[in-house]
Design an enzyme around this catalytic site. Structure first.
Site, PDB file in Angstrom:
ATOM      1  N   TYR A 193       0.839  -1.200   0.000  1.00 62.83           N
ATOM      2  CA  TYR A 193       0.000   0.000   0.000  1.00 62.83           C
ATOM      3  C   TYR A 193       0.874   1.249   0.000  1.00 62.83           C
ATOM      4  O   TYR A 193       1.369   1.690   1.026  1.00 62.83           O
ATOM      5  CB  TYR A 193      -0.940   0.001   1.201  1.00 62.83           C
ATOM      6  CG  TYR A 193      -1.882  -1.177   1.264  1.00 62.83           C
ATOM      7  CD1 TYR A 193      -2.133  -1.964   0.133  1.00 62.83           C
ATOM      8  CD2 TYR A 193      -2.519  -1.524   2.453  1.00 62.83           C
ATOM      9  CE1 TYR A 193      -2.990  -3.052   0.200  1.00 62.83           C
ATOM     10  CE2 TYR A 193      -3.389  -2.604   2.517  1.00 62.83           C
ATOM     11  CZ  TYR A 193      -3.606  -3.358   1.399  1.00 62.83           C
ATOM     12  OH  TYR A 193      -4.458  -4.444   1.468  1.00 62.83           O
ATOM     13  N   HIS A 238       0.348 -12.019   0.963  1.00 62.62           N
ATOM     14  CA  HIS A 238      -0.620 -11.182   0.275  1.00 62.62           C
ATOM     15  C   HIS A 238      -1.232 -11.880  -0.944  1.00 62.62           C
ATOM     16  O   HIS A 238      -2.427 -11.759  -1.208  1.00 62.62           O
ATOM     17  CB  HIS A 238       0.056  -9.875  -0.143  1.00 62.62           C
ATOM     18  CG  HIS A 238      -0.881  -8.723  -0.280  1.00 62.62           C
ATOM     19  ND1 HIS A 238      -0.471  -7.421  -0.211  1.00 62.62           N
ATOM     20  CD2 HIS A 238      -2.209  -8.659  -0.486  1.00 62.62           C
ATOM     21  CE1 HIS A 238      -1.503  -6.606  -0.361  1.00 62.62           C
ATOM     22  NE2 HIS A 238      -2.568  -7.340  -0.539  1.00 62.62           N
TER      23      HIS A 238
END
Length: 333
Positions: A56, A130
């Site tokens: 992010y 992830h």
């Protein structure tokens, strides 16, 4: 806010968490001070479960979260994610529109060290892989993460967007505490691909990201006119052309149910994911919407309301894929 035990390994979290991604990336320019204020208000409201990732920004969001909770680390549960590759200048590495994933043990351990530094902590409560790297056996990657648990740098392990088969293989190496998937009234694939069944059988917690359908289920988004030029939803298939029009009709039906109950559509959507036995992590940058979202944790849906939602938003009701082709290629391994 009440708490719940995520999975069967002992991790206690708030019944609703906060997805922090949008405070730093994806939905247009961000404001650090606004993000810090929202994170602080979430803690005041009883949210203890905060979700971020090295991807992010990249990296910016972990730094923001780390800064927000200096001196408050013992009051929160930190979840972050590793498993993407980056270029030398710190950008997400891509191959023909597809992000490059990695489950290589050396890279994963290095990534966790970076996350620890940015989050300003000695231990990460919950680390997710992830995305699944199909070129590295999941047993090898989980073995590396288990080593970090042994070293005291990670407390619990999870997977994000994994298949039921991969979940079972990983759990056999080291117990998984959570699996994170997109799950909402807009996206119910986990009910049909064996993932929800697997985690319930194995005693693994389920964390729902994008429980508001990337903003659709707030009822506030009518078109793309007010989205920033860099907002990724301008390229999201569900926000294009006839898909957009079809999905807005779906939202209208859900809004009618929300209005009959006297709650906001967003609150209805979040309450549905909680009542389904998951821990949602709705994201927002703004305190106003945070407060609305948190209030959803106290909403109970009746059998008749659940039946109405099932009729209005059954599996497959949303039009369009949930990601671009390149991102879709990273799912379900």
């Amino acid at each position: 806010m009440h708490t719940t035990t995520l999975g069967s390994q002992g991790l206690v979290v708030s019944a609703e968490g906060l997805g922090c991604m949008g405070m730093s990336t994806t939905y247009g320019p961000s404001d650090e001070q606004e993000g810090l204020a929202t994170l602080g208000r979430a803690l005041d409201l009883g949210v203890t479960f905060f979700d971020t990732a090295e991807a992010y920004g990249p990296f910016m969001n972990e730094e923001l979260v780390g800064k927000a909770f200096v001196g408050k680390r013992d009051r929160i549960v930190l979840a972050t994610k590793v498993g993407f590759r980056y270029t030398e200048d710190g950008k997400l590495a891509m191959d023909d529109g597809k992000p490059r994933v990695t489950g290589d043990p050396t890279r994963v351990r290095k990534a966790v060290e970076g996350s620890l530094r940015r989050l300003r902590t000695d231990v990460i409560d919950l680390i997710y892989l992830h995305r699944i790297d199909p070129t590295t056996p999941i047993e090898v990657t989980i073995g590396a993460l288990a080593g970090l648990v042994h070293d005291g740098k990670v407390r619990y392990i999870g997977l994000s967007e994994a298949s039921a088969t991969t979940i079972r293989k990983a759990h056999a190496v080291h117990p998984l505490t959570a699996v994170q998937m997109e799950y909402s009234l807009f996206e119910r694939e986990a009910e049909h691909n064996g993932v929800l069944a697997a985690v319930r059988e194995l005693g693994i917690g389920f964390v729902s990201y994008s429980p508001l359908g990337r903003g659709f289920l707030t009822g506030a988004l009518k078109d793309l006119d007010n989205l920033h030029p860099t907002d990724f939803r301008r390229l999201d298939p569900r926000f294009q052309g006839e898909n957009l029009r079809a999905n807005l009709r779906l939202v209208e039906r859900l809004t009618e149910i929300a209005e009959a109950k006297g709650v906001k559509p967003s609150q209805l959507a979040i309450a549905w994911t909680i009542q389904a036995g998951t821990v949602p992590i709705p994201g927002t940058r703004r305190i106003k919407y945070l407060e609305e979202n948190v209030a959803a944790a106290d909403i109970a849906l009746t059998p008749d309301e659940l039946a109405a939602l099932e009729q209005a938003a059954p599996f497959g009701a949303a039009a369009g894929e949930r990601y671009s082709p390149g991102m879709m290629a990273t799912l379900g391994h």
